[in-house]
Design a protein around this motif. Structure first.
Motif, PDB file in Angstrom:
ATOM      1  N   LEU A 410       0.862  -1.174   0.000  1.00  0.00           N
ATOM      2  CA  LEU A 410       0.000   0.000   0.000  1.00  0.00           C
ATOM      3  C   LEU A 410       0.897   1.221   0.000  1.00  0.00           C
ATOM      4  O   LEU A 410       1.844   1.312   0.784  1.00  0.00           O
ATOM      5  CB  LEU A 410      -0.917   0.016   1.225  1.00  0.00           C
ATOM      6  N   THR A 411       0.649   2.171  -0.908  1.00  0.00           N
ATOM      7  CA  THR A 411       1.483   3.363  -0.988  1.00  0.00           C
ATOM      8  C   THR A 411       1.165   4.299   0.169  1.00  0.00           C
ATOM      9  O   THR A 411       0.268   4.043   0.974  1.00  0.00           O
ATOM     10  CB  THR A 411       1.248   4.091  -2.326  1.00  0.00           C
ATOM     11  N   ARG A 416      -3.162   0.902  -3.927  1.00  0.00           N
ATOM     12  CA  ARG A 416      -2.432  -0.326  -4.227  1.00  0.00           C
ATOM     13  C   ARG A 416      -1.188  -0.021  -5.050  1.00  0.00           C
ATOM     14  O   ARG A 416      -1.224   0.807  -5.962  1.00  0.00           O
ATOM     15  CB  ARG A 416      -3.318  -1.301  -5.000  1.00  0.00           C
ATOM     16  N   GLY A 417      -0.115  -0.701  -4.711  1.00  0.00           N
ATOM     17  CA  GLY A 417       1.128  -0.514  -5.453  1.00  0.00           C
ATOM     18  C   GLY A 417       1.936  -1.790  -5.467  1.00  0.00           C
ATOM     19  O   GLY A 417       1.601  -2.777  -4.803  1.00  0.00           O
ATOM     20  N   HIS A 430       2.331   2.221  -9.355  1.00  0.00           N
ATOM     21  CA  HIS A 430       1.060   2.648  -8.773  1.00  0.00           C
ATOM     22  C   HIS A 430      -0.084   2.028  -9.567  1.00  0.00           C
ATOM     23  O   HIS A 430      -0.414   2.481 -10.671  1.00  0.00           O
ATOM     24  CB  HIS A 430       0.977   4.171  -8.753  1.00  0.00           C
ATOM     25  N   LEU A 431      -0.717   1.000  -8.992  1.00  0.00           N
ATOM     26  CA  LEU A 431      -1.733   0.233  -9.706  1.00  0.00           C
ATOM     27  C   LEU A 431      -3.030   0.993  -9.891  1.00  0.00           C
ATOM     28  O   LEU A 431      -3.785   0.722 -10.833  1.00  0.00           O
ATOM     29  CB  LEU A 431      -2.012  -1.075  -8.957  1.00  0.00           C
ATOM     30  N   ASP A 432      -3.331   1.923  -9.008  1.00  0.00           N
ATOM     31  CA  ASP A 432      -4.618   2.621  -9.060  1.00  0.00           C
ATOM     32  C   ASP A 432      -4.554   3.933  -9.825  1.00  0.00           C
ATOM     33  O   ASP A 432      -5.501   4.723  -9.791  1.00  0.00           O
ATOM     34  CB  ASP A 432      -5.143   2.875  -7.640  1.00  0.00           C
ATOM     35  N   VAL A 452       5.029   5.553 -11.996  1.00  0.00           N
ATOM     36  CA  VAL A 452       6.077   4.971 -11.165  1.00  0.00           C
ATOM     37  C   VAL A 452       6.776   6.081 -10.391  1.00  0.00           C
ATOM     38  O   VAL A 452       6.935   7.200 -10.885  1.00  0.00           O
ATOM     39  CB  VAL A 452       7.094   4.182 -12.038  1.00  0.00           C
ATOM     40  N   THR A 453       7.136   5.777  -9.159  1.00  0.00           N
ATOM     41  CA  THR A 453       7.967   6.681  -8.361  1.00  0.00           C
ATOM     42  C   THR A 453       9.191   5.920  -7.896  1.00  0.00           C
ATOM     43  O   THR A 453       9.152   4.693  -7.726  1.00  0.00           O
ATOM     44  CB  THR A 453       7.200   7.243  -7.149  1.00  0.00           C
ATOM     45  N   SER A 454      10.289   6.660  -7.706  1.00  0.00           N
ATOM     46  CA  SER A 454      11.546   6.029  -7.283  1.00  0.00           C
ATOM     47  C   SER A 454      12.445   7.070  -6.637  1.00  0.00           C
ATOM     48  O   SER A 454      12.762   8.093  -7.270  1.00  0.00           O
ATOM     49  CB  SER A 454      12.269   5.414  -8.490  1.00  0.00           C
TER      50      SER A 454
END
Length: 583
Positions: A410-411, A416-417, A430-432, A452-454
């Protein structure tokens, strides 16, 4: 499964050998010597398992350490199989079969084989799902499916007594909320079909008399089609000799959104038909159809996105003609596999079963093509079937086909992630995300694009929103990374190209080629058409169709000029669509 794709085939003993080898590799601490780097011959491991499960098949009680009884009464396995062989409606057959399998799993938990591990840390159980629906959302459209039986970790089983659960209510209380079974909960599924013919009774005792499994044909699509028609299904019973190894078209699977099995599924208790042996002469009249595993006549439709290129890339689901009420087993299996792939991003392969009467076929699906194995008669050849259960019980999550580098989370915003560790970089998918582009299907590139985050990439490229492209290209083709690098070299110093091409921020290729599974199974030409999983990260762009007027025309013209310059430079992009033109 697209019509151009074919199934591949292997012997069921080759499958058992491959699964046992993977179990052996999971268990290095139990090997006889630290110096022993190589596993024993595959046949030796299989023979050890066959001998170990034989007492269970013959009803010898197994001592249990975690139940309230002195021993597990394995004689009940044969009792349930005898019940299964009787004239039952489908739901009663589910109950009998599931009960037999779950008692066997409980006994196998206490079965030790040298060099092989005990069961995995998450015990599995068979559970009836039909008539409960499993729903999943695909970009705003919900699909509803009813697989007959599923394999789930025991902890997610909804209702069970002494680990012998057989039926799941449509909804159950979970953490104070109504919760139905979800595709993410499921490890595997089992699809049943019946010819309504009388099955041979289980033997009074089992022996291991053959080095190899009895020769049994692959699953004929004409045979399966006959189960859903008014024709005499007996005429299509697979002959008792192995089919010639080869390819077998699976048929098209374009789809709309419909329940795979909305109609009633009761099999009336009608007078039984002649045995398989007595009708083989009738099957010979249809030899051409029965000996062609897969057949070429399968044209039924399934659930998938619209077939045009744009819709597939954007993940749209468009209405299709009303499908048959009861698709054949392989089509239903394909639809369930597509749901499983959609629920588990990065999945390498799936292991599933199709059962017709007393015969079980194992099907493996990955992004290259389906693989079907020769059959196991689980009533007459129970020892081999229990070796299969022994393997499934001990497989790690990775050997079930899950990519364990993709971890659901969970982000920070409670969405959801998936946390991915790739090449030393931590990525959160990030699925949502509302802009996510999803793929629904079984074979092919299976492209997903999502936000996407990183932390590392955000430091290297501050201020840039990013997207990740997750897909399965063919290994034999020039990689997209190589092409983008060539385009980048062409762009330098060319004002018509520079600044008009995708900027690749990061890429990673996962070491999980689909060829590995085929090599383990001894399939010839394992590298032909193999695919590997890639993840590419780009700055977030938008389709030029979001623009209008002069802005749209200017962006479109820049794309045309850039494309011509790159073409003249020797890089030919032939897949031009609105979704490829971005700003």
């Amino acid at each position: 499964m697209p019509g151009s794709e074919s199934t591949q085939i292997c012997d069921v003993d080759s499958l058992l050998d491959a699964l046992l080898l993977r179990c052996w590799e999971q268990n290095p601490t139990d090997h006889p010597s630290p110096d022993q780097k190589k596993p024993p011959p595959a046949k030796e491991l299989r023979d050890r398992c066959l001998q170990a499960v034989l007492p269970i098949c013959n009803g010898q009680p197994v001592t249990s350490t975690n139940r309230g009884e002195a021993a597990i009464k394995t004689s009940a396995i044969r009792t349930h199989l005898q019940e299964y062989a009787g004239p039952l409606i489908d739901t009663d057959r589910y109950r009998a079969w599931i009960s037999a399998c779950n008692i066997a799993l409980e006994a196998l938990r206490h079965t030790r084989v040298q060099g092989l591990p005990d069961e995995s840390g998450d015990p599995i159980i068979f559970q009836q799902n039909d008539p409960s629906l499993i729903n999943q959302n695909h970009r705003g459209t919900t699909t509803c499916r009813k697989p007959d039986v599923v394999i789930v970790p025991t902890e997610v089983s909804k209702e069970h007594t002494a680990n012998y659960a057989w039926q799941s209510p449509e909804k159950a209380k979970c953490a104070g909320e109504e919760r139905s079974l979800q595709w993410k909960d499921i490890l595997s599924f089992v699809e049943f079909k019946s010819t309504k013919r009388q099955l041979t009774e289980a033997p009074t005792s089992y022996t291991i008399q053959q080095d190899e499994a009895p020769a049994t044909s692959y699953l004929s699509m004409e045979y399966l089609k006959s189960l859903d028609s008014t024709e005499d299904a007996e005429a299509f019973i697979p002959p008792a000799t192995s089919a010639t190894p080869g390819s077998s078209p699976m048929g098209q699977t374009n789809s709309s959104t419909w329940s795979a099995k909305d109609g009633p599924r009761t099999t009336p208790s009608t007078p039984t038909r002649p045995s398989t042996t007595e009708v083989i002469s009738k099957a010979k009249a249809k030899a051409d159809m029965a000996s062609n595993p897969g057949g070429a006549g399968l044209k039924r439709k399934l659930e998938e996105h619209a077939t045009d290129e744009t819709s597939r890339k954007r993940g749209k689901i468009e209405p299709q003609p009303e499908p048959p009420e009861e698709p054949i087993a392989t089509v239903q299996t394909a639809s369930y596999a597509a749901e499983m792939f959609a629920a588990h991003l990065g999945t390498n392969h799936l292991i599933n079963l199709i059962i017709v009467d007393g015969t079980a076929w194992v099907w493996l699906c990955d992004r290259q093509s389906p693989i079907q194995c020769t059959a196991i008669d689980f009533i007459q050849d129970l020892p081999r079937f229990l070796v299969l259960l022994f393997c499934l019980q001990r497989l790690s999550l990775e050997n079930w086909g899950r990519n364990t580098l993709f971890k659901p989370i969970l982000t920070s915003t409670k969405e959801r992630g998936i946390l991915v560790q790739a090449g030393g970089i931590e990525l959160t998918l990030h699925l949502d995300s509302k802009d996510r582009v999803t793929h629904f299907g079984v074979n092919g590139r299976a492209t997903d694009v999502l936000r996407v985050t990183s932390p590392q990439l955000e430091k290297q490229h501050p201020g840039k929103d990013m997207v990740a492209k997750v897909f399965w290209p063919e290994d034999s083709r020039t990689s997209e990374v190589t092409i983008l690098q060539q385009v980048s070299r062409l762009a330098k110093g060319n004002p018509k190209v520079e600044g008009h091409i995708p900027e690749l921020l990061f890429w990673h290729k996962f070491e999980n080629s689909t060829a590995e599974l085929r090599e383990a199974l001894g399939i010839a030409g394992a590298r032909e058409g193999s695919r590997s999983l890639y993840i590419l990260v780009f700055p977030k762009l938008f389709p030029i169709t979001d623009l209008s007027g002069d802005e749209f025309f200017s962006a479109w013209w820049d794309c045309v000029v850039c494309h011509r310059e790159i073409w003249e430079g020797g890089i030919h992009h032939r897949d031009i669509s609105a979704d490829n033109l971005m700003c």
